[in-house]
Design a protein around this motif. Structure first.
Motif, PDB file in Angstrom:
ATOM      1  N   ARG A 501       7.354  14.650  -7.583  1.00  0.00           N
ATOM      2  CA  ARG A 501       8.083  13.883  -7.051  1.00  0.00           C
ATOM      3  C   ARG A 501       8.030  12.509  -7.967  1.00  0.00           C
ATOM      4  NH1 ARG A 501       2.840  14.456  -3.511  1.00  0.00           N
ATOM      5  NH2 ARG A 501       3.265  15.753  -2.983  1.00  0.00           N
ATOM      6  N   ASN A 502       8.453  11.369  -7.499  1.00  0.00           N
ATOM      7  CA  ASN A 502       8.038  10.672  -8.332  1.00  0.00           C
ATOM      8  C   ASN A 502       7.396   9.123  -7.316  1.00  0.00           C
ATOM      9  OD1 ASN A 502      10.457   9.574  -6.166  1.00  0.00           O
ATOM     10  ND2 ASN A 502      12.072   9.933  -8.333  1.00  0.00           N
ATOM     11  N   ASN A 503       7.718   7.791  -7.902  1.00  0.00           N
ATOM     12  CA  ASN A 503       7.272   7.229  -7.369  1.00  0.00           C
ATOM     13  C   ASN A 503       5.807   7.024  -6.497  1.00  0.00           C
ATOM     14  OD1 ASN A 503       7.341   4.869  -5.499  1.00  0.00           O
ATOM     15  ND2 ASN A 503       8.446   5.425  -3.200  1.00  0.00           N
ATOM     16  N   PHE A 504       5.011   6.568  -7.223  1.00  0.00           N
ATOM     17  CA  PHE A 504       3.526   6.921  -6.794  1.00  0.00           C
ATOM     18  C   PHE A 504       2.847   6.147  -8.593  1.00  0.00           C
ATOM     19  CE2 PHE A 504       4.309  10.738  -9.420  1.00  0.00           C
ATOM     20  CZ  PHE A 504       3.793  10.162 -10.910  1.00  0.00           C
ATOM     21  N   ASN A 505       1.407   5.798  -7.784  1.00  0.00           N
ATOM     22  CA  ASN A 505       0.996   4.658  -7.878  1.00  0.00           C
ATOM     23  C   ASN A 505      -0.460   5.374  -8.098  1.00  0.00           C
ATOM     24  OD1 ASN A 505       0.093   2.357  -9.937  1.00  0.00           O
ATOM     25  ND2 ASN A 505       0.480   1.115  -8.211  1.00  0.00           N
ATOM     26  N   ASN A 506      -1.133   5.692  -8.797  1.00  0.00           N
ATOM     27  CA  ASN A 506      -2.434   6.424  -8.569  1.00  0.00           C
ATOM     28  C   ASN A 506      -3.690   6.387  -9.413  1.00  0.00           C
ATOM     29  OD1 ASN A 506      -0.770   7.505  -6.351  1.00  0.00           O
ATOM     30  ND2 ASN A 506      -0.620   9.629  -7.639  1.00  0.00           N
ATOM     31  N   PHE A 507      -5.022   6.351  -8.359  1.00  0.00           N
ATOM     32  CA  PHE A 507      -6.025   6.422  -9.223  1.00  0.00           C
ATOM     33  C   PHE A 507      -6.864   7.196  -9.650  1.00  0.00           C
ATOM     34  CE2 PHE A 507      -3.878   2.019  -8.398  1.00  0.00           C
ATOM     35  CZ  PHE A 507      -3.944   1.121  -9.806  1.00  0.00           C
ATOM     36  N   VAL A 508      -7.442   7.077 -10.312  1.00  0.00           N
ATOM     37  CA  VAL A 508      -9.149   8.625 -10.674  1.00  0.00           C
ATOM     38  C   VAL A 508      -9.914   8.044 -10.760  1.00  0.00           C
ATOM     39  CG1 VAL A 508      -7.738   9.727 -12.355  1.00  0.00           C
ATOM     40  CG2 VAL A 508      -9.234  10.732 -10.741  1.00  0.00           C
ATOM     41  N   VAL A 509     -11.260   8.492 -10.727  1.00  0.00           N
ATOM     42  CA  VAL A 509     -12.577   8.511 -11.620  1.00  0.00           C
ATOM     43  C   VAL A 509     -12.809   9.612 -11.160  1.00  0.00           C
ATOM     44  CG1 VAL A 509     -13.042   7.287  -9.171  1.00  0.00           C
ATOM     45  CG2 VAL A 509     -14.356   6.618 -11.431  1.00  0.00           C
ATOM     46  N   SER A 566     -14.622  18.869   0.373  1.00  0.00           N
ATOM     47  CA  SER A 566     -13.642  17.629  -0.068  1.00  0.00           C
ATOM     48  C   SER A 566     -13.033  17.255   1.047  1.00  0.00           C
ATOM     49  CB  SER A 566     -12.303  18.176  -1.340  1.00  0.00           C
ATOM     50  OG  SER A 566     -11.223  18.998   0.419  1.00  0.00           O
ATOM     51  N   TYR A 567     -13.073  15.534   1.174  1.00  0.00           N
ATOM     52  CA  TYR A 567     -12.571  15.274   2.339  1.00  0.00           C
ATOM     53  C   TYR A 567     -11.089  14.134   1.670  1.00  0.00           C
ATOM     54  CZ  TYR A 567     -11.934  11.381   6.001  1.00  0.00           C
ATOM     55  OH  TYR A 567     -12.020  10.946   7.290  1.00  0.00           O
ATOM     56  N   ASN A 568     -10.510  14.467   2.834  1.00  0.00           N
ATOM     57  CA  ASN A 568      -9.315  13.582   3.088  1.00  0.00           C
ATOM     58  C   ASN A 568      -8.978  12.664   3.526  1.00  0.00           C
ATOM     59  OD1 ASN A 568      -8.155  15.435   0.484  1.00  0.00           O
ATOM     60  ND2 ASN A 568      -7.407  16.848   1.702  1.00  0.00           N
ATOM     61  N   THR A 569      -8.610  11.647   4.136  1.00  0.00           N
ATOM     62  CA  THR A 569      -8.579  10.576   4.544  1.00  0.00           C
ATOM     63  C   THR A 569      -6.634  10.283   5.303  1.00  0.00           C
ATOM     64  OG1 THR A 569      -7.354   8.655   3.215  1.00  0.00           O
ATOM     65  CG2 THR A 569      -9.314   8.725   3.471  1.00  0.00           C
ATOM     66  N   GLU A 570      -6.522   9.865   6.121  1.00  0.00           N
ATOM     67  CA  GLU A 570      -5.405   9.799   6.732  1.00  0.00           C
ATOM     68  C   GLU A 570      -4.577  10.002   6.077  1.00  0.00           C
ATOM     69  OE1 GLU A 570      -4.233   7.990  10.672  1.00  0.00           O
ATOM     70  OE2 GLU A 570      -3.383   6.546   9.665  1.00  0.00           O
ATOM     71  N   SER A 571      -3.509  10.417   5.525  1.00  0.00           N
ATOM     72  CA  SER A 571      -1.745  10.540   4.661  1.00  0.00           C
ATOM     73  C   SER A 571      -1.179  10.368   4.988  1.00  0.00           C
ATOM     74  CB  SER A 571      -2.655  11.258   3.173  1.00  0.00           C
ATOM     75  OG  SER A 571      -2.043  12.363   3.883  1.00  0.00           O
ATOM     76  N   ASP A 572       0.158   9.566   4.523  1.00  0.00           N
ATOM     77  CA  ASP A 572       1.623   9.565   4.575  1.00  0.00           C
ATOM     78  C   ASP A 572       2.475  10.164   3.929  1.00  0.00           C
ATOM     79  OD1 ASP A 572       1.367   7.721   6.672  1.00  0.00           O
ATOM     80  OD2 ASP A 572       0.962   5.921   5.709  1.00  0.00           O
ATOM     81  N   ASP A 573       3.376  10.776   4.092  1.00  0.00           N
ATOM     82  CA  ASP A 573       3.675  12.194   3.004  1.00  0.00           C
ATOM     83  C   ASP A 573       5.427  11.204   3.451  1.00  0.00           C
ATOM     84  OD1 ASP A 573       5.071  13.567   1.539  1.00  0.00           O
ATOM     85  OD2 ASP A 573       3.767  15.588   2.442  1.00  0.00           O
ATOM     86  N   TYR A 574       5.555  10.550   1.682  1.00  0.00           N
ATOM     87  CA  TYR A 574       6.819  10.675   1.515  1.00  0.00           C
ATOM     88  C   TYR A 574       7.794  11.285   1.797  1.00  0.00           C
ATOM     89  CZ  TYR A 574       5.401   5.873   2.960  1.00  0.00           C
ATOM     90  OH  TYR A 574       5.266   4.274   3.269  1.00  0.00           O
ATOM     91  N   PHE A 575       7.319  12.593   1.538  1.00  0.00           N
ATOM     92  CA  PHE A 575       8.653  13.803   1.194  1.00  0.00           C
ATOM     93  C   PHE A 575       9.094  15.262   1.605  1.00  0.00           C
ATOM     94  CE2 PHE A 575       5.851  12.236  -3.020  1.00  0.00           C
ATOM     95  CZ  PHE A 575       7.288  11.697  -3.392  1.00  0.00           C
ATOM     96  N   GLU A 576       7.738  14.927   2.927  1.00  0.00           N
ATOM     97  CA  GLU A 576       7.900  16.266   3.528  1.00  0.00           C
ATOM     98  C   GLU A 576       9.195  15.821   4.904  1.00  0.00           C
ATOM     99  OE1 GLU A 576       7.305  19.575   5.623  1.00  0.00           O
ATOM    100  OE2 GLU A 576       6.663  19.013   3.732  1.00  0.00           O
ATOM    101  N   ARG A 578      12.276  14.822   3.683  1.00  0.00           N
ATOM    102  CA  ARG A 578      13.234  15.196   3.581  1.00  0.00           C
ATOM    103  C   ARG A 578      14.611  13.615   3.564  1.00  0.00           C
ATOM    104  NH1 ARG A 578      10.202  19.780   4.499  1.00  0.00           N
ATOM    105  NH2 ARG A 578      10.894  21.153   3.551  1.00  0.00           N
ATOM    106  N   VAL A 579      14.087  12.514   3.675  1.00  0.00           N
ATOM    107  CA  VAL A 579      15.096  11.178   4.061  1.00  0.00           C
ATOM    108  C   VAL A 579      14.277  10.317   3.053  1.00  0.00           C
ATOM    109  CG1 VAL A 579      15.760   9.819   5.324  1.00  0.00           C
ATOM    110  CG2 VAL A 579      16.211  12.402   6.194  1.00  0.00           C
ATOM    111  N   ALA A 580      14.913   9.736   2.394  1.00  0.00           N
ATOM    112  CA  ALA A 580      14.286   8.346   1.435  1.00  0.00           C
ATOM    113  C   ALA A 580      13.923   7.320   2.370  1.00  0.00           C
ATOM    114  CB  ALA A 580      15.228   7.725   0.585  1.00  0.00           C
ATOM    115  N   GLY A 581      12.279   6.716   2.111  1.00  0.00           N
ATOM    116  CA  GLY A 581      11.963   5.955   2.869  1.00  0.00           C
ATOM    117  C   GLY A 581      11.082   6.388   3.876  1.00  0.00           C
ATOM    118  N   ARG A 582      11.417   7.382   4.805  1.00  0.00           N
ATOM    119  CA  ARG A 582      10.810   8.149   5.746  1.00  0.00           C
ATOM    120  C   ARG A 582       8.883   9.047   5.156  1.00  0.00           C
ATOM    121  NH1 ARG A 582      13.849   8.375  10.372  1.00  0.00           N
ATOM    122  NH2 ARG A 582      12.102   8.784  11.327  1.00  0.00           N
TER     123      ARG A 582
END
Length: 802
Positions: A501-509, A566-576, A578-582
């Motif tokens: 994947r591309n188009n990301f801006n992620n932070f980790v601690v 682990s716990y994941n907040t609500e998330s938006d998947d821009y790859f599933e 298969r259409v750019a921007g969706r």
């Protein structure tokens, strides 16, 4: 900006030198070499000084080694070889474990002795030579704390045992080493002894296990002088015969080729493979793939796993790209045409790599591979005429690497990959700058990379960018890290690299706490906590957050266990979609799991893994269980079985795209994977191996729940016509390898392999496992029988043959 941050950090880091006392080993030149049989009765050994006084390393540095478990090492050399003898005393030699295994599989249930030799004394790179108490040898290359067992050279080692313990004897030829052409060598060395029954590791030179890398703690070697790098030209010619039967048709094939290793100088080596044939490479563990990303597999071809540490700098080289699937397509077909043959991979014509490191610690690497033109065959069903369509032209793959190391713990690298294809096909060029820098006290480390990609598909270059930057505290019981990863929307390194994947801006601690000295209850434990914040690069929106924690424990009885949550907040998947921007929005979810692993020193042992995950505001959940028992019938015969079962209820994902929108479907996913590994080792040179795997998976949409994806990531219930595409899937694959391996001479091997393969995929998702397996056995099976013989030739010994 990253380089400025790196410079600032280096100015702030402490500059105290890693505190340690280094022992010195005085090497002795000999005239009468010993016979390498593991029996240390040669006169030369009795005349050499012994180096002893080993130290505790694992499970902790504290404690004194009893006199009855002392180790002594003797070290000698002549014009052609390095010789090492090890006296490994043990008051209970009858209790020493001696499980047989084959080359490089040294860490089985047996004691191990290791030589860690650094011929440049740089604190970073070293060659290791192993032998265990059952006589199995191994070798590896270690760099920056990573051990690469794919590294293979030819050397001799033998063992023996008596009522005082066991003994090891090595002869290492100079053509297995790289060292500068100088009168007096500047080497360093350390020796490791692993006592499996006592669950301890001892080292000759003290290693503080809480600071730095092992390679920084070698003792010095003095007295090696007047040796010259030999002619390093070795040949590995092979012949291979293959017979294949599938669906009533049989085929035979004979091939021959050669691998060549040539020392271009005292520091640089050329490796090349001519007319390669990888027909005996291990099978890929294929799975049902419902996701938006390609399915990838580990590299099993020997040429591409051996000696590629330098080419992996910057993480932009994925060797499976060379000889992978064609990049082109057959294009539109006429009304009466059909595809009768479309190759799934491209043949490799030849490949070479040149690598080495100068006295100034500059590593230089060059890689080149050429693949042949590949065609698909199209048939006219009315006339029977066929036409060929080029789907992959002649392609040239190149890598160039510069890697400068310093301070025994730091490096900076420049890497360029380039793919050129003839004709109107895509070309690609990727450049990476990578760094890994630590202060002299090994308290802090910073690492990162900048990657620039350029892809030309015939209409101009598309440029992409990725950056990574991490800071670590690497000393003490409490450690932490901060990191940032960014990629723009046009990053693409997939011609010779791998990025999903591309188009990301992620932070980790993250942070961790661990012990380095055993307690009464635990030999070791570590607790980790990691928090991630994920965003898109463009537009700058949040896609999700997560928190993960796990803990790992090992008792003095070698019983290991761990837990995670682990716990994941609500998330938006821009790859599933298969259409750019969706994007598709997934609800928040939580999960937990754990594992236990029993003592492998016992004849019967097992691994058990459990996991569970639940999605909020949905009736979706997943659970999995993996059980892997093993039984060591004798020191010769080991059987390992593994069963993995997972169930994901009410999962949802992409089904279909058309002009009306994006369809999301609800499905139940079931996976069952069974595998068997059995090995009978006649001795350390001959073995029969059985490897079996069956993977079954279904995606069942019988609830008939479908949605139309909305622009805001939500879903609206809709009807779906199965005539568009039935999404139900029943996937079943079977692989079996049965082989006999015989290492009949140093560096030479014969392998007889029988392979059985079956595959079936349809839309009968309601079949249970036994019914699916029955349907699989109705499919034609591919049977393959092959014999491969590889012979090692050291050209420098040609004179001795006569």
């Amino acid at each position: 900006m990253i380089l400025r941050l790196l410079t600032l950090l280096l100015l702030l880091l402490p500059t105290s030198i890693l505190a340690q006392e280094r022992k010195n080993l005085e090497a002795t030149r000999i005239e009468n070499p010993p016979k390498i049989d593991g029996i240390l009765d040669d006169e030369v050994w009795s005349s050499l000084p012994a180096f002893n006084d080993f130290n505790m390393y694992e499970p902790g540095n504290e404690g004194v080694i009893p006199p009855e478990y002392q180790t002594e090492v003797k070290f000698a050399y002549d014009d052609n070889f390095v010789y090492v003898a090890a006296y490994l005393y043990d008051p209970n030699p009858q209790d020493i474990l001696t499980q047989f295994s084959q080359r490089d599989e040294v860490f089985v249930q047996a004691d191990v002795f290791t030589i860690a030799l650094n011929t440049y004394n740089d604190g970073i790179n070293e060659t290791r030579f192993y032998i265990n108490s059952a006589g199995t040898i191994g070798d590896a290359f270690v760099s920056n704390g990573r051990t690469d067992f794919s590294y293979n050279v030819v050397f001799s080692a033998r063992t023996s045992m008596d009522d005082k313990g066991w003994y090891a004897e090595f002869r290492i030829p100079y053509n297995a080493l790289r060292f500068p052409e100088v009168d007096v060598q500047d080497w360093s060395v350390n020796f490791y002894r692993r006592l499996q029954t006592q669950n301890q590791t001892h080292t000759w030179n003290f290693i503080e296990n809480s600071v730095g890398n092992e390679t920084q703690y070698n003792g010095t070697v003095s007295g090696v002088r007047g040796i010259n790098p030999p002619l390093r030209l070795t040949l590995f010619p092979f012949v291979q015969g293959v017979g294949t039967s599938f669906d009533g048709e049989s085929d035979t094939n004979f091939s021959a080729g050669m691998d060549i290793k040539y020392g271009l100088s005292d520091s640089f080596t050329l490796d090349t493979t001519l007319i390669p044939d990888f027909g005996q490479a291990a099978f890929d563990e294929v799975r049902l793939n419902l996701g938006p990303f390609e399915q990838t597999f580990r590299e099993n071809r020997q040429f591409f796993v051996e000696g590629i540490e330098l080419f992996n700098k910057g993480d932009i080289f994925f060797s499976r790209r060379v000889g992978n699937a064609p990049t082109g397509s057959v294009g539109p077909l006429e009304e009466n045409e059909r595809i009768v043959e479309q190759p799934s991979k491209v043949n490799l014509l030849n490949a070479l790599k040149i690598s080495g490191r100068t006295k100034e610690k500059l590593g230089v690497g060059f890689f080149n591979a050429i693949t042949e033109r590949t065609f698909a065959s199209i048939e006219d069903t009315l006339t029977g005429e066929r036409r060929e369509v080029l789907i992959e032209p002649l392609a040239n793959y190149n890598i160039f690497v510069l890697d400068q190391q310093w301070n025994d713990n730091s490096s900076i690298s420049l890497i360029n990959t380039n793919v050129l294809r003839n004709g109107n096909f895509r070309d690609a060029n990727v450049t990476a700058l990578a760094f890994d820098v630590a202060d002299k006290a090994n308290t802090f480390r910073t690492s990162g990379r900048v990657v620039v990609s350029n892809v030309n598909e015939g209409n101009g270059f598309k440029t992409g960018l990725r950056t990574e930057f991490d800071i670590f505290k690497t000393k003490g019981k409490f450690r932490y890290r901060f990191g940032h990863d960014l990629a723009n929307t046009t990053l693409d390194i997939n011609d010779l690299g791998l990025n999903f994947r591309n188009n990301f801006n992620n932070f980790v601690v993250g942070g961790s706490y661990q012990i380095f000295e055993p307690t009464e209850t635990f030999n070791f434990y570590r607790i980790n906590l990691t928090v991630r914040h994920r965003r898109l690069y463009e537009p700058d929106v949040q896609t999700g957050n997560s928190i993960f924690t796990n803990a790992f424990f090992v008792t003095p009885e070698r019983f290991a266990f761990g837990v995670d949550a682990s716990y994941n907040t609500e998330s938006d998947d821009y790859f599933e979609p298969r259409v750019a921007g969706r994007f598709l929005t997934y609800p928040s979810n939580y999960g937990f799991g754990g594992f236990v692993s029993s003592d492998f020193r016992k004849k019967f042992a097992y691994d058990l893994n459990l996991g569970y995950r639940k999605w909020d505001a949905e009736q979706q959940y997943r659970y999995n269980i993996n059980l892997s028992p093993r039984y060591r019938f004798t020191d010769n015969f080991l059987v390992v079985w593994s069963t993995n079962y997972s169930k994901n209820e009410n999962n949802f994902g992409w089904i279909f795209n058309d002009d009306n929108g994006i369809i999301i479907g609800q499905r139940d996913l079931t996976n069952i994977e069974n595998s068997l590994t059995a090995s009978y080792n006649f001795d350390p040179y001959k073995a029969i191996d059985l490897r079996f795997r069956n993977f079954w998976s279904t995606a069942n949409h019988s609830d008939n729940v479908y949605w139309m994806l909305n622009d805001d990531g939500s879903r609206t219930r809709t009807e779906y016509d199965l005539e568009n595409r039935d999404p139900d899937t029943n996937f079943n694959i079977w692989n079996l390898d049965l082989s006999f391996r015989w290492r009949f001479a140093p560096g030479s091997e014969a392998t007889l392999l029988y392979r059985n393969q079956m595959f079936n995929q349809n839309d009968l998702a309601n079949l249970n496992y036994s019914e699916s397996l029955e349907a699989l056995f109705d499919q034609p099976a591919q049977h393959t029988l092959s014999l491969r013989i590889t012979y090692f030739v050291d050209v420098s010994n040609f004179g001795n043959w006569f």
